[in-house]
Design a protein around this motif. Structure first.
Motif: not given
Length: 387
Positions: A11-26, A38-49
């Motif tokens: 389940e965690t690997v699925q979440q990691i993969t989803a985060d990867i795809i989200e970052l790639v699509e920015c 935009a990508c840096l804002s997303l990356l900061i948000d992702l880290t804090e999430r």
């Protein structure tokens, strides 16, 4: 140190993969400031999430390129490490829409995930974030971790170099999330020289009075021939005259010629030798003046006594996870070179497993995401109180 390295659940690997795809699509091309922001804002948000708010965040201006951000998460141990990743890619905006197949299987049935920047190096960045999360959730001690994300690595880290050097200099160790070499970590990287040589001659009419002129182009041809002979591929030293411009017309003895060289070296000794060779090279016509502009964009990264214990920690983690970790020397450079140049412990190539960096077939192996994240997790745990 006897540490049980946590392996992420399916389940965690699925979440990691989803985060990867989200970052790639920015999309975040090195020269696209809007996309980088935009990508840096997303990356900061992702880290804090995934990790919560950092105890400290600092943002440094990147000029025309992406800004540099550091996010510090206090640990329970006495150690303090840096984890570095760049969020810029070589791919201009719009590449994603024309990319084609994003998911496929290779000849052995292994799942490949593809996209601009997925290998170099958005997967590594996401794995680094999750590795700290898993290390903290293990209940074991962890070091203080400072993430450093920069948006200009692909074009030489011109704005971020000083930040990288200043942030990492006092720390115990630095982990760089560049893609692995087919699963191997990178312990040696070539230094990169970007030299410009300018020849200034004397213009004259090539037909009416050729002897009155002193050709900068002819002299540069001599210079290039002489300096290429200084390369030593057996020692890993290469010299490439990549760009040349000069002259004003075919009927004019050229008054100017300029060449840009790409130089790669494996050691500081070779770096010094090449500096000397460029300064010592001469041309036959004394009327032509040669100016050499030395610019070592990155120092060589060598496997030093400082970094050897870091490699041993990584090997111990890998052994615990059931595989033998290899280390390699590669020709390309990264931000790890700057840390190595300070004589500080650094390990590179801790990111994705895949192939095709900077190519249209860039991909990662999905089944390696969990293992690579676990490897990082274990290394972080072992650095809880420094090396």
């Amino acid at each position: 140190m006897n540490v049980s390295t946590p392996f992420p659940s399916a389940e965690t690997v699925q979440q990691i993969t989803a985060d990867i795809i989200e970052l790639v699509e920015c999309e975040s091309h090195s020269y696209d400031r809007q996309g980088l922001d935009a990508c840096l804002s997303l990356l900061i948000d992702l880290t804090e999430r995934r990790l919560g708010k950092p105890a400290e965040m600092q943002r440094y201006p990147g000029g025309e390129q992406g800004d540099i951000v550091t996010l510090t998460y206090p640990g329970s141990g006495t150690g303090h490490i840096a984890i570095i990743g760049h969020y810029d890619t070589v791919w201009p905006r719009g590449t994603l829409a024309a990319w084609g197949e994003r998911s496929s299987q290779d000849d052995t049935g292994r799942l490949r995930l593809s996209g601009p920047g997925i290998l170099d190096m958005k997967t590594g960045v996401v794995q680094g974030i999750w590795a700290l999360r898993l290390a903290r959730e293990s209940g074991l001690q962890v070091p203080t971790v400072t993430f450093l994300f920069n948006g200009d690595e692909e074009i030489g880290s011109l704005a971020s170099r000083k930040v990288i050097e200043n942030v990492t200099a006092p720390l115990d160790a630095t982990l760089v999330l560049e893609p692995s070499h087919h699963g191997a970590v990178k312990t040696e990287r070539k230094g990169v020289g970007l030299f410009k040589v300018i020849a200034t001659g004397v213009e004259s009419h090539a037909g009416l009075n050729p002897a009155a002129g002193a050709s900068a182009i002819h002299a540069m041809a001599e210079f290039i021939t002489a300096i290429i002979a200084a390369a030593d591929p057996a020692k890993g030293t290469t010299i490439n005259a990549g760009l040349i411009e000069g002259g004003t017309g075919s009927n004019v003895v050229a008054g100017r010629c300029a060449v840009q060289f790409d130089i790669r070296v494996r050691s500081l000794d070779e770096q010094a030798r090449i500096d000397t060779a460029f300064d010592a090279a001469t041309v036959s016509d004394p009327r032509v003046k040669i100016e050499v502009r030395h610019n070592w964009n990155r120092p060589p990264m060598e496997l030093t006594k400082a970094s050897q214990p870091l490699l041993e920690h990584a090997r111990q983690v890998a052994s615990e996870l059931g595989f033998a970790l290899q280390n390699v020397a590669v020709g390309g450079a990264s931000d790890a070179n700057f840390v190595a140049g300070l004589g500080r412990p650094v390990l590179c190539g801790l990111g994705a497993v895949g192939d095709g960096a900077h190519a249209r077939n860039e991909f990662i192996y999905a089944d390696m995401t969990g293992r690579q994240t676990a490897l990082l997790t274990g290394i972080i745990q072992r650095l809880a109180n420094g090396i």
